[in-house]
Motif scaffolding. Structure first.
Motif, PDB file in Angstrom:
ATOM      1  N   ASP A 195       0.840  -1.206   0.000  1.00 24.83           N
ATOM      2  CA  ASP A 195       0.000   0.000   0.000  1.00 24.83           C
ATOM      3  C   ASP A 195       0.877   1.259   0.000  1.00 24.83           C
ATOM      4  OD1 ASP A 195      -2.393  -1.324  -0.050  1.00 24.83           O
ATOM      5  OD2 ASP A 195      -2.751  -1.228   2.117  1.00 24.83           O
ATOM      6  N   VAL A 196       1.942   1.221   0.797  1.00 25.54           N
ATOM      7  CA  VAL A 196       2.856   2.374   0.834  1.00 25.54           C
ATOM      8  C   VAL A 196       3.443   2.599  -0.563  1.00 25.54           C
ATOM      9  CG1 VAL A 196       4.995   3.292   1.837  1.00 25.54           C
ATOM     10  CG2 VAL A 196       3.410   2.016   3.277  1.00 25.54           C
ATOM     11  N   CYS A 197       3.807   1.493  -1.232  1.00 24.53           N
ATOM     12  CA  CYS A 197       4.370   1.608  -2.597  1.00 24.53           C
ATOM     13  C   CYS A 197       3.355   2.237  -3.544  1.00 24.53           C
ATOM     14  CB  CYS A 197       4.760   0.230  -3.128  1.00 24.53           C
ATOM     15  SG  CYS A 197       6.047  -0.542  -2.171  1.00 24.53           S
ATOM     16  N   LYS A 198       2.089   1.844  -3.391  1.00 22.08           N
ATOM     17  CA  LYS A 198       1.055   2.400  -4.288  1.00 22.08           C
ATOM     18  C   LYS A 198       0.881   3.895  -4.037  1.00 22.08           C
ATOM     19  CE  LYS A 198      -1.636  -1.816  -4.703  1.00 22.08           C
ATOM     20  NZ  LYS A 198      -2.728  -2.532  -4.043  1.00 22.08           N
ATOM     21  N   ILE A 199       0.916   4.286  -2.768  1.00 21.92           N
ATOM     22  CA  ILE A 199       0.763   5.714  -2.436  1.00 21.92           C
ATOM     23  C   ILE A 199       1.880   6.526  -3.090  1.00 21.92           C
ATOM     24  CG2 ILE A 199       0.969   7.385  -0.506  1.00 21.92           C
ATOM     25  CD1 ILE A 199      -1.799   6.163  -0.622  1.00 21.92           C
ATOM     26  N   TYR A 200       3.096   5.985  -3.085  1.00 21.99           N
ATOM     27  CA  TYR A 200       4.219   6.726  -3.670  1.00 21.99           C
ATOM     28  C   TYR A 200       4.464   6.340  -5.136  1.00 21.99           C
ATOM     29  CZ  TYR A 200       4.877   8.420   0.995  1.00 21.99           C
ATOM     30  OH  TYR A 200       4.663   9.021   2.205  1.00 21.99           O
ATOM     31  N   LYS A 201       3.479   5.645  -5.717  1.00 19.73           N
ATOM     32  CA  LYS A 201       3.468   5.351  -7.162  1.00 19.73           C
ATOM     33  C   LYS A 201       4.784   4.722  -7.645  1.00 19.73           C
ATOM     34  CE  LYS A 201       0.073   8.920  -8.257  1.00 19.73           C
ATOM     35  NZ  LYS A 201      -0.292   9.288  -6.891  1.00 19.73           N
ATOM     36  N   LYS A 202       5.202   3.655  -6.976  1.00 18.53           N
ATOM     37  CA  LYS A 202       6.438   2.983  -7.340  1.00 18.53           C
ATOM     38  C   LYS A 202       6.208   1.986  -8.476  1.00 18.53           C
ATOM     39  CE  LYS A 202       8.967   5.014  -4.318  1.00 18.53           C
ATOM     40  NZ  LYS A 202      10.112   5.829  -4.695  1.00 18.53           N
ATOM     41  N   SER A 203       7.215   1.832  -9.326  1.00 17.40           N
ATOM     42  CA  SER A 203       7.120   0.864 -10.426  1.00 17.40           C
ATOM     43  C   SER A 203       7.326  -0.553  -9.874  1.00 17.40           C
ATOM     44  CB  SER A 203       8.186   1.163 -11.475  1.00 17.40           C
ATOM     45  OG  SER A 203       9.460   0.923 -10.912  1.00 17.40           O
ATOM     46  N   ASP A 204       6.933  -1.554 -10.669  1.00 17.94           N
ATOM     47  CA  ASP A 204       7.121  -2.945 -10.242  1.00 17.94           C
ATOM     48  C   ASP A 204       8.594  -3.235  -9.950  1.00 17.94           C
ATOM     49  OD1 ASP A 204       4.503  -3.674 -10.268  1.00 17.94           O
ATOM     50  OD2 ASP A 204       4.520  -4.431 -12.325  1.00 17.94           O
ATOM     51  N   TYR A 205       9.474  -2.689 -10.793  1.00 14.23           N
ATOM     52  CA  TYR A 205      10.903  -2.926 -10.609  1.00 14.23           C
ATOM     53  C   TYR A 205      11.369  -2.392  -9.250  1.00 14.23           C
ATOM     54  CZ  TYR A 205      15.935  -2.324 -11.063  1.00 14.23           C
ATOM     55  OH  TYR A 205      17.293  -2.342 -10.823  1.00 14.23           O
ATOM     56  N   GLU A 206      10.918  -1.158  -8.956  1.00 15.56           N
ATOM     57  CA  GLU A 206      11.306  -0.555  -7.666  1.00 15.56           C
ATOM     58  C   GLU A 206      10.720  -1.324  -6.492  1.00 15.56           C
ATOM     59  OE1 GLU A 206      11.856   4.126  -7.581  1.00 15.56           O
ATOM     60  OE2 GLU A 206      10.089   3.523  -8.747  1.00 15.56           O
ATOM     61  N   ILE A 207       9.479  -1.787  -6.651  1.00 17.87           N
ATOM     62  CA  ILE A 207       8.822  -2.521  -5.561  1.00 17.87           C
ATOM     63  C   ILE A 207       9.580  -3.817  -5.290  1.00 17.87           C
ATOM     64  CG2 ILE A 207       6.701  -3.706  -4.839  1.00 17.87           C
ATOM     65  CD1 ILE A 207       5.135  -1.614  -6.460  1.00 17.87           C
ATOM     66  N   ILE A 208       9.942  -4.538  -6.371  1.00 10.03           N
ATOM     67  CA  ILE A 208      10.660  -5.805  -6.184  1.00 10.03           C
ATOM     68  C   ILE A 208      12.028  -5.542  -5.544  1.00 10.03           C
ATOM     69  CG2 ILE A 208      11.788  -7.729  -7.402  1.00 10.03           C
ATOM     70  CD1 ILE A 208       9.394  -7.846  -9.248  1.00 10.03           C
ATOM     71  N   LYS A 209      12.722  -4.514  -6.045  1.00  6.86           N
ATOM     72  CA  LYS A 209      14.080  -4.250  -5.573  1.00  6.86           C
ATOM     73  C   LYS A 209      14.103  -3.696  -4.138  1.00  6.86           C
ATOM     74  CE  LYS A 209      17.891  -1.222  -6.681  1.00  6.86           C
ATOM     75  NZ  LYS A 209      18.178   0.021  -7.362  1.00  6.86           N
ATOM     76  N   LYS A 210      13.209  -2.764  -3.852  1.00  4.69           N
ATOM     77  CA  LYS A 210      13.320  -2.064  -2.560  1.00  4.69           C
ATOM     78  C   LYS A 210      12.402  -2.621  -1.479  1.00  4.69           C
ATOM     79  CE  LYS A 210      14.910   2.303  -4.400  1.00  4.69           C
ATOM     80  NZ  LYS A 210      14.589   3.686  -4.710  1.00  4.69           N
ATOM     81  N   VAL A 211      11.395  -3.395  -1.872  1.00  2.66           N
ATOM     82  CA  VAL A 211      10.443  -3.865  -0.856  1.00  2.66           C
ATOM     83  C   VAL A 211      10.337  -5.398  -0.822  1.00  2.66           C
ATOM     84  CG1 VAL A 211       8.028  -3.744  -0.091  1.00  2.66           C
ATOM     85  CG2 VAL A 211       9.169  -1.704  -0.948  1.00  2.66           C
ATOM     86  N   VAL A 212      10.008  -5.987  -1.977  1.00  2.00           N
ATOM     87  CA  VAL A 212       9.758  -7.434  -1.988  1.00  2.00           C
ATOM     88  C   VAL A 212      11.039  -8.226  -1.676  1.00  2.00           C
ATOM     89  CG1 VAL A 212       9.035  -9.360  -3.451  1.00  2.00           C
ATOM     90  CG2 VAL A 212       7.802  -7.205  -3.561  1.00  2.00           C
ATOM     91  N   LEU A 213      12.140  -7.841  -2.325  1.00  4.24           N
ATOM     92  CA  LEU A 213      13.404  -8.568  -2.082  1.00  4.24           C
ATOM     93  C   LEU A 213      13.874  -8.439  -0.628  1.00  4.24           C
ATOM     94  CD1 LEU A 213      15.889 -10.210  -3.007  1.00  4.24           C
ATOM     95  CD2 LEU A 213      16.908  -8.081  -3.788  1.00  4.24           C
ATOM     96  N   PRO A 214      14.003  -7.205  -0.108  1.00  3.05           N
ATOM     97  CA  PRO A 214      14.458  -7.130   1.296  1.00  3.05           C
ATOM     98  C   PRO A 214      13.494  -7.796   2.274  1.00  3.05           C
ATOM     99  CG  PRO A 214      14.139  -4.918   0.371  1.00  3.05           C
ATOM    100  CD  PRO A 214      13.923  -5.881  -0.731  1.00  3.05           C
ATOM    101  N   PHE A 215      12.189  -7.683   1.999  1.00  3.78           N
ATOM    102  CA  PHE A 215      11.218  -8.351   2.883  1.00  3.78           C
ATOM    103  C   PHE A 215      11.480  -9.856   2.922  1.00  3.78           C
ATOM    104  CE2 PHE A 215       7.368 -10.893   3.176  1.00  3.78           C
ATOM    105  CZ  PHE A 215       6.836 -10.472   4.377  1.00  3.78           C
ATOM    106  N   SER A 216      11.860 -10.421   1.742  1.00  4.02           N
ATOM    107  CA  SER A 216      12.027 -11.870   1.628  1.00  4.02           C
ATOM    108  C   SER A 216      13.404 -12.359   2.073  1.00  4.02           C
ATOM    109  CB  SER A 216      11.806 -12.306   0.169  1.00  4.02           C
ATOM    110  OG  SER A 216      10.652 -11.721  -0.341  1.00  4.02           O
ATOM    111  N   LEU A 217      14.321 -11.445   2.365  1.00  2.00           N
ATOM    112  CA  LEU A 217      15.688 -11.876   2.679  1.00  2.00           C
ATOM    113  C   LEU A 217      15.789 -12.910   3.812  1.00  2.00           C
ATOM    114  CD1 LEU A 217      17.934  -8.713   2.197  1.00  2.00           C
ATOM    115  CD2 LEU A 217      17.894 -10.786   0.828  1.00  2.00           C
ATOM    116  N   PRO A 218      15.047 -12.755   4.911  1.00  2.00           N
ATOM    117  CA  PRO A 218      15.174 -13.785   5.954  1.00  2.00           C
ATOM    118  C   PRO A 218      14.843 -15.187   5.435  1.00  2.00           C
ATOM    119  CG  PRO A 218      14.074 -11.850   6.841  1.00  2.00           C
ATOM    120  CD  PRO A 218      14.196 -11.630   5.364  1.00  2.00           C
TER     121      PRO A 218
END
Lengths: 233, 262
Positions: free
Chosen positions: B158-181
């Motif tokens: 939701d935060v990504c949608k509010i700041y209108k992030k692209s899929d690439y940015e979402i994967i790189k800055k949110v999805v990947l770090p979230f999944s690191l553990p």
């Protein structure tokens, strides 16, 4: 006051295995430019859903959200803040595309500059709330949506932060919608308070706040609180 | 605080050493009494002596380097492709609709079942070994990463949608770090699997490598080499696991351990 936002939600349903639940119905009110409007109602009545509809995060509903000015930037402070724990304090602000100077100012405004390189886990509850507010305001949004951002704080920290947020909002001049179930908080901040009924939520009554809200212990403040409470029950 | 933590470390080491010491003791008794034939299993002392001798033996080191090349080659290729595809399929439902059914059929196939096909494709050299390890790592990393990403907290998106992030940015800055553990937990499994597949592939068809060395020691009844070879593989396995854990700890140092422990 120039009208900035017209909110009209005729119907919003949620579909589950147990059937369809009507959450919102007959919501219709406007918000003026620079105005602070609180939406209050009992827990689970659909306040947060309404805010998500206004922000554009929730797209499936009957009705319309009309913005009367172009280029209205919207910012959202979420109930559980939505801070990214894998980013430092300043990286959380960088995520909004703010530049270095803006980040520095925003952090100084919320007294978190010395924590700019800290992880989120190293912040106290109050610091996290202040960071979320800083992130919400950093892009100087025209419209700021806040979904119970101070919910989990103790009373003393909450009142201190409310005062800080009020100051920041005065400077930013953002039109603000706050969802809360705290009547005092709503009176303290707002120009108007929209009271929602239980499911399906409809606008039960809109209160105008025409008193000095800085002192919570005046009779006018307490009378208004009692009046709103009566409307909620 | 320091003395308490040192005390805990010493206690941990002592506790961890008890079972291996009992095994060595039983091993010694087994070889002394003839219960374990010394032509197949060397007694502990010659095996340990040979263990240190091999560590500085040039020929053995060349086996070690050949195995390392295959192990890390396969691990890095398979894990990175598996993680990347897991991230995309976990995040993009539209892509998942097309590719996930096929991948979910291929993932349960035991990696060793791919050997005949891999020999046809890559011959019997390093290619088959690296590709076999890649297959195993791919399956492990794809499955766990895609499942991890699907469990992402929606408020972050939701935060990504509010700041209108692209899929690439979402994967790189949110999805990947979230999944690191979960990625690093799975990398430990993938590393352990890589060792298993390396040994299997080198024992089946090879003329070099640690797996070949152990198998050759058995074929020519070099019992001390056999046991020392196994011990070295165990030690290296532990070291690679330690390295993955350390790297994982660094990249997930933002995690709140109190929450993790809960």
């Amino acid at each position: 006051m120039t009208e900035l936002l017209n909110i009209k939600v005729n119907n919003k349903n949620f579909h589950s295995k147990n059937g369809t639940i009507e959450v919102l119905s007959g919501i219709n009110f406007s918000v003026g430019e620079g105005e602070f409007v609180s939406i209050i109602g009992q827990s689970g009545c659909g306040k947060s859903t309404l805010l998500r509809i206004i922000s554009g995060l929730e797209k499936e509903f009957e009705g319309s959200i009309s913005l009367h000015r172009k280029n209205n930037s919207i910012s959202f402070i979420f109930q559980d803040l939505g801070l990214f724990p894998w980013m430092t304090v300043s990286q959380n602000l960088e995520f909004t595309n703010a530049n270095e100077a803006e980040i520095e100012t925003a952090l100084k405004n919320v007294s978190l500059y010395d924590k700019k390189d800290s992880w989120i886990k190293e912040l106290s509850g109050g610091m996290k709330q202040r960071l979320a507010v800083a992130r919400g305001l950093i892009n100087k949004p025209k419209i700021l949506l806040m979904d119970e951002p101070l919910r989990e704080l103790d009373m003393i920290t909450k009142e201190k932060l409310q005062a800080e947020i009020k100051e920041l909002l005065k400077k930013s001049n953002a039109t603000t919608l706050l969802v809360t179930h705290d009547i005092e908080e709503a009176i303290y901040f707002s120009n108007r308070i929209v009271v929602l009924s239980e499911k399906p939520a409809i606008v039960k009554k809109i209160f105008s706040v025409n008193i000095n809200t800085d002192d919570r212990y005046t009779s006018s403040f307490q009378n208004l609180k009692a009046e709103i409470k009566n409307e909620l029950i | 605080m320091v003395s308490v933590s040192k005390k805990i470390n010493v206690q941990t080491i002592i506790k961890g050493a008890i079972v291996p010491l009992i095994i060595v003791f039983l091993w010694q008794i087994g070889t002394t009494t003839g219960f374990l034939p010394t032509s197949i299993i060397s007694p502990p002392l010659p095996a340990f002596a040979n263990f240190f001798k091999l560590l500085f033996n040039g020929e053995f080191l060349s086996h070690f380097f050949n195995s390392s090349k295959r192990l890390f080659g396969g691990f890095i290729i398979g894990s990175s492709i598996g993680t990347l595809i897991g991230l995309i399929i976990g995040y993009k439902k539209k892509v998942a609709h097309y590719f996930e059914p096929l991948l979910l059929i291929l993932v349960p196939v035991p990696p060793l079942a791919w050997i005949p096909l891999l020999i046809i494709l890559f011959g019997t050299g390093d290619g088959v070994k690296i590709s076999l390890i890649s297959c195993g790592c791919f399956a492990t990393m794809f499955l766990s990463t895609s499942l991890g990403v699907k469990g992402i907290d929606k408020r972050f998106l939701d935060v990504c949608k509010i700041y209108k992030k692209s899929d690439y940015e979402i994967i790189k800055k949110v999805v990947l770090p979230f999944s690191l553990p979960i990625i690093f937990s799975s990398l430990r499994v993938a590393m352990a699997l890589s060792w298993t597949l390396l040994m299997a592939s080198e024992m089946i068809k090879s003329s070099s490598g640690l797996g070949w060395f152990i198998n050759d020691s058995r074929n020519f009844s070099r019992a001390d080499d056999l046991v020392a070879g196994i011990m070295i593989v165990g030690l290296l396995g532990k070291l690679t696991d330690f390295a993955v854990v350390k790297i994982g700890k660094y990249f997930t140092r933002w995690q709140d351990k109190r929450i993790e422990n809960d």
